[in-house]
Design a protein around this motif. Sequence first.
Motif, PDB file in Angstrom:
ATOM      1  N   GLU A 121       0.312   6.139  10.972  1.00 21.54           N
ATOM      2  CA  GLU A 121      -0.127   4.838  10.462  1.00 21.54           C
ATOM      3  C   GLU A 121       0.424   4.615   9.059  1.00 21.54           C
ATOM      4  N   SER A 180      -0.981   9.760   8.846  1.00 21.74           N
ATOM      5  CA  SER A 180      -0.899   8.539   8.035  1.00 21.74           C
ATOM      6  C   SER A 180       0.044   8.771   6.858  1.00 21.74           C
ATOM      7  N   SER A 229      -7.808  -1.108   9.982  1.00 22.34           N
ATOM      8  CA  SER A 229      -7.392   0.286  10.008  1.00 22.34           C
ATOM      9  C   SER A 229      -8.528   1.234  10.374  1.00 22.34           C
TER      10      SER A 229
END
Length: 448
Positions: A158, A114, A56
């Motif tokens: 994400e 995210s 990540s």
Amino acid sequence: MNFPAIHFVSECFIKPKNAPEEANQPIYLSQWDLAMVCVHYIQKGLLFAKPPTFDSGNQMKNLLEKLKKSLSLTLNHFYPLAGRLATLTQENPPIYSIYIDCANSPGARFIHASLNSTMEDILSPVDVPEIVQSFFDHDRAINHDGHSKSLLTIQVTELIDGIFIGCSINHMAVDGTSFWHFFNTWSEIFNAKGEIIAISRPPIHKRWFPDGHGPILSLPYTHHDQFIRRHDAPKLRERVFHFSANSLKKLKAKANAESNTTKISSLQALSAHVWRCITRTRNFPPDQKTSCRMAINNRTRLNPPVSQDYVGNCIQTVRAVVTAGELLEQGIGWSAWQLHQAVHNHTDEVVHEWVESWLKSRFIYQLAQFFDPSSIMMGSSPRFDMYGNEFGLGKAVAIRSGYANKFDGKVSLYPGNEGGGSMDLEICLPPHSMSLLESDEEFMETVS
């Protein structure tokens, strides 16, 4: 479940890497584009699983950079999407003209966000979670907002184990065909790793006008307050139902057998089936009129036909209108034949009649026009190449959409993940109607 808040990490604007000379010229919009000025943006996106060893940190950073670079290269071809809307007004002679200004714009918007949730959190609930609406920019924006907002935004969200790539494009700039043309080209350029010389489907940006009519330079207004209306959807449940290729094959065979024909398509049979089942949940009196509208691509209807690479709107809707009593008393073959006839009768002559009528009395669609609680509206298409888009993450696991253009009875059609002719239906209904549909045996026995 209660979701954590989405976190917006960064944003920037992306311009074409090497825009062609034509990008300095205004793009005048067609009659179909201009009619869309009060409709929402198109919001569709793909959910990808992270590879098992995905980092990540560095790998996410590298992915974002590749997405931005390939987007810039894609905008060389789809340069209007890096522009903004502009309006030219003049009193004498009176002119109110909306067009795409490709030259005076910061570019397309690119957002990195995210969410501390998993793919299962998104996909396992029966209903599509409301948090999915946060995966798209331009929430509740109408196309006219493209004067100040980007015509295109890519939002990369994400998740813990996945990545959602959401795309919002102004519906005056594209229809579904050209939305996915753009997406497919972006994927093609991404996977060529910057080595591509020519794309497989160069877009055509010159708008179609009937013979004798050049650019449409004037709408019958002097100020946008005269036509801008905003639409808020009622309380809805949104659920995705899967239909296997085998289930659709049976529906098609039944519809054709009942109508003593072979002309009814899987899509027409499925639409008729959904129309009948949703109408049953609404418990109308027998004489209540109900309709099924279907979005239809004019490109192949026109003579000569317009290329599928034409960018812009080239769509209308066709519909069948019957009474609730007729719809429920007759079988699926009868209702599917009504839809087949509506599609069959949408000819070049009919398209030209609509265009000529619009040119004589220019109007703008309002979303409230499409919201008819006695009818359903079939949008999108399982024929669009959605799962062919890959960005170094393998094949997507699911397609989802944003808040845009949803109302009671809106149904969006997507290809099924496994291919082979399977389909997914995203159905929007009020909670009570959705519960009745989930209890409808005729409907649920066809769902896979």
